[in-house]
Design a protein around this motif. Structure first.
Motif, mmCIF file in Angstrom:
data_model
loop_
_atom_site.group_PDB
_atom_site.id
_atom_site.type_symbol
_atom_site.label_atom_id
_atom_site.label_comp_id
_atom_site.label_asym_id
_atom_site.label_seq_id
_atom_site.Cartn_x
_atom_site.Cartn_y
_atom_site.Cartn_z
ATOM 1 N N LEU A 65 36.582 -127.343 20.948
ATOM 2 C CA LEU A 65 37.200 -127.197 21.949
ATOM 3 C C LEU A 65 37.441 -125.670 22.038
ATOM 4 N N THR A 66 36.625 -125.018 22.946
ATOM 5 C CA THR A 66 37.143 -123.536 22.798
ATOM 6 C C THR A 66 38.194 -123.187 23.728
ATOM 7 N N GLY A 67 38.534 -122.251 24.186
ATOM 8 C CA GLY A 67 39.459 -121.804 24.947
ATOM 9 C C GLY A 67 38.924 -121.476 26.399
ATOM 10 N N HIS A 68 37.641 -121.926 26.574
ATOM 11 C CA HIS A 68 37.254 -121.499 27.910
ATOM 12 C C HIS A 68 36.607 -122.906 28.495
ATOM 13 N N PHE A 124 26.164 -110.140 15.887
ATOM 14 C CA PHE A 124 27.103 -111.191 16.248
ATOM 15 C C PHE A 124 27.005 -111.936 17.579
ATOM 16 N N LEU A 125 27.845 -113.233 17.611
ATOM 17 C CA LEU A 125 27.751 -113.816 18.946
ATOM 18 C C LEU A 125 28.201 -113.153 19.945
ATOM 19 N N ASP A 126 29.209 -112.109 19.682
ATOM 20 C CA ASP A 126 29.861 -111.360 20.859
ATOM 21 C C ASP A 126 29.053 -110.156 20.975
ATOM 22 N N GLY A 127 27.837 -110.039 20.244
ATOM 23 C CA GLY A 127 27.054 -109.004 20.823
ATOM 24 C C GLY A 127 27.219 -107.848 20.080
ATOM 25 N N MET A 128 28.201 -107.596 18.863
ATOM 26 C CA MET A 128 28.321 -106.410 18.126
ATOM 27 C C MET A 128 27.278 -106.562 16.801
ATOM 28 N N ASP A 158 39.242 -114.989 18.433
ATOM 29 C CA ASP A 158 39.532 -114.756 19.621
ATOM 30 C C ASP A 158 38.405 -114.615 20.713
ATOM 31 N N THR A 159 37.110 -114.785 20.146
ATOM 32 C CA THR A 159 35.907 -114.843 20.896
ATOM 33 C C THR A 159 35.708 -115.967 21.838
ATOM 34 N N PHE A 160 35.915 -117.316 20.820
ATOM 35 C CA PHE A 160 35.833 -118.598 21.513
ATOM 36 C C PHE A 160 37.522 -119.055 21.829
ATOM 37 N N SER A 161 38.424 -118.715 20.973
ATOM 38 C CA SER A 161 39.684 -118.924 21.194
ATOM 39 C C SER A 161 39.898 -120.609 21.088
ATOM 40 N N GLY A 162 40.912 -121.279 21.716
ATOM 41 C CA GLY A 162 41.041 -122.548 21.721
ATOM 42 C C GLY A 162 41.053 -122.960 20.080
ATOM 43 N N GLY A 163 40.552 -123.987 19.843
ATOM 44 C CA GLY A 163 40.638 -124.376 18.434
ATOM 45 C C GLY A 163 39.324 -124.081 17.564
ATOM 46 N N VAL A 164 38.807 -122.896 17.628
ATOM 47 C CA VAL A 164 37.532 -122.811 16.922
ATOM 48 C C VAL A 164 38.165 -121.842 15.851
ATOM 49 N N ARG A 183 32.097 -116.123 29.008
ATOM 50 C CA ARG A 183 30.963 -115.204 29.763
ATOM 51 C C ARG A 183 30.349 -113.908 28.920
ATOM 52 N N GLY A 184 29.298 -113.379 29.165
ATOM 53 C CA GLY A 184 28.838 -111.956 29.047
ATOM 54 C C GLY A 184 28.320 -112.206 27.458
ATOM 55 N N MET A 185 27.831 -113.512 26.833
ATOM 56 C CA MET A 185 27.448 -113.424 25.776
ATOM 57 C C MET A 185 25.775 -113.190 26.103
ATOM 58 N N ARG A 186 25.036 -113.290 25.092
ATOM 59 C CA ARG A 186 23.709 -112.874 25.206
ATOM 60 C C ARG A 186 23.031 -114.331 25.941
ATOM 61 N N LYS A 187 22.148 -114.242 26.896
ATOM 62 C CA LYS A 187 21.460 -115.200 27.698
ATOM 63 C C LYS A 187 20.996 -116.336 27.014
ATOM 64 N N SER A 188 20.330 -116.097 25.651
ATOM 65 C CA SER A 188 19.706 -117.145 24.981
ATOM 66 C C SER A 188 20.638 -118.146 24.560
ATOM 67 N N LEU A 189 21.879 -117.875 24.526
ATOM 68 C CA LEU A 189 23.133 -118.743 23.933
ATOM 69 C C LEU A 189 23.517 -119.928 25.197
ATOM 70 N N TYR A 190 22.970 -119.471 26.508
ATOM 71 C CA TYR A 190 23.302 -120.361 27.438
ATOM 72 C C TYR A 190 22.400 -121.294 27.711
#
Ligand code: SF4
Length: 431
Positions: free
Chosen positions: A221-224, A394-398, A351-357, A99-106
């Motif tokens: 597969l992400t951790g989400h 970056f994808l996490d907004g930084m 850690d942004t996506f976690s899982g196996g990314v 959650r909380g990433m920029r709208k266009s990514l969704y």
């Protein structure tokens, strides 16, 4: 209908007498719906437009060279909004975003026009008859089609869409009309691997040369994945088996049709712990945007760039995703040996996506910051340009600027192997 904002000097539109403010109703007897239509009309030698001027209909025409731009500028973009998808794919990456990433990514887009123009993959699962007919009339090639499997029942399950159009008849029809397409199968263990993958390969190979290639890509597969269908990752053993099959099919295809046709994504080799194929293996890198041959191309470019180094290297640092680390470390060692560079190479955990990314292109700015904070960085830090969006975020907004400021060194996005070597080693002056 599109309103004309300006007409290029000396263009076919000017010769026909079109003026700013005219409304284009049709061109060569067909409605102008978007950029794809416009480009297609530019290909013709005749330009005949039906326009509205002060509410009066006029027909204007001129002759032009084949592929000459008509020369019209419109008051609004010719492409407009992307169509969105109505699938619920079991592996959809958008559903696995934190959650909380920029709208266009969704936004889940599914628009064949962007497939044609940008190489985006589309499933074609909900395309209308009218749009199929239009893309065939426009000779829209090549398209990038997510096939996943040609087992229709299983495909509907994977797409989460019981009314998805059957893929086999659609691909056969496109092939009959001379439309070319690259294809992909995102492999979800238990869903579309093994015999089903073989059937998919065999069917698509049968459509060669309209079917240009097949990329076999492991599911990401992400951790989400809370609340989503349970999926197994592609294990190292599965990756080795898939590569073995793919290499067997490649040999068959080379013997039969003169191209390898089917390619495994880099992640398969990395996961399997096998050496990556050479750059030649990828036959022009037609699926590079899909992570097929990306690393081989980078290494090849770097190898060429090393040839023009003076032997004077920088003091710098490099951060990569965990997947690319061993390859980048080997390249950095070469820069140390050949150019005398002083380098520090770090792998960043995602850690942004976690899982196996673990790919460099999905690292968030905070992942990089965590990985290198307090470590030796030298005069600059190199990162993969693919981790940044067009506006250096970056994808996490930084932002790139914020990362640089937090680390106290310039952070350089590196787009290819040439830029990588040039950033680390001084080049010989050209005579
Ligand atoms: S087609 Fe599937 S994977 Fe692509 S955006 Fe739609 S739901 Fe996601």
């Amino acid at each position: 209908m599109f309103e004309v904002k300006a007409v290029d000097k000396g263009s076919a539109a000017e010769r026909a007498g079109i003026l700013a403010g005219d409304i284009i109703v049709s061109v060569n007897g067909e409605a102008l719906l978007d950029y794809v239509d416009y480009i297609s009309f530019c290909a013709h030698k005749n330009f005949k437009a039906r326009v509205l001027r002060n509410r009066k209909a006029l027909t204007l025409h001129s002759r032009k060279d084949e592929h000459e731009d008509i020369g019209l500028v419109f008051t609004r973009p010719l492409l407009g909004k992307k169509s969105v998808c109505s699938n619920r794919c079991v592996f959809c990456f958008v559903d696995q975003l934190p959650r909380g990433m920029r709208k266009s990514l969704y936004v889940k887009d599914e628009d064949w026009r962007y497939s044609l123009i940008m190489g985006n993959y589309v499933t074609m699962s909900t395309i209308s008859k009218a749009e199929i007919s239009r893309l065939m009339r426009r000779k829209a090639s090549p398209l990038y089609i997510s096939v996943h499997t040609v087992d229709e029942r299983q495909r509907r399950i994977m797409l989460g869409n019981q009314s998805a159009l059957p893929i086999r008849p659609l691909l056969r029809r496109l092939a009959r009309r001379g439309i070319c397409f690259h294809t992909q199968a995102v492999i979800c263990p238990g869903f579309n691997d093994g015999k089903r993958l073989f059937d998919t390969y065999r069917f698509l190979r049968g459509l060669y040369p309209s079917a240009l290639s097949l990329a076999v890509v492991p599911v990401g597969l992400t951790g989400h994945r809370e609340g989503l269908c349970s999926l197994l990752p592609v294990t190292p053993q599965m990756a080795r088996e898939t590569i073995k099959e793919v290499e067997k099919w490649q040999q068959e295809c080379l013997n039969g049709i003169g191209t390898r046709f089917v390619f495994a994504a880099d992640e398969y080799y990395i996961r399997a712990g096998l050496d990556l194929p050479s750059a030649e293996h990828y036959e022009g890198f037609s699926q590079i945007e899909n992570g097929v041959g990306l690393m081989a191309q980078f290494l090849d470019e770097a190898k060429e760039a090393f040839l023009s180094c003076t032997g004077k290297g920088a003091h710098a640092s490099i951060v990569t995703g965990e997947d690319a680390y061993p390859y980048i470390k080997t390249l950095a060692d070469k820069a140390v040996n050949e150019c005398g560079a002083r380098l520090h190479v770090y792998a960043a955990k995602n850690d942004t996506f976690s899982g196996g990314v673990s790919v460099s292109g999905l690292l968030g700015g905070h992942d990089i910051l965590r990985a290198v904070s307090g470590k030796a960085l030298g005069e600059k830090l190199l990162i993969s340009a693919s981790a940044l969006r067009a506006d250096n975020v970056f994808l996490d907004g930084m932002t790139l600027g914020a990362l640089s400021a937090a680390l106290g060194v310039p952070v350089l996005p590196v787009a290819d192997g040439y830029a990588f070597v040039q950033s680390l080693c001084e080049e010989k002056q050209k005579e």
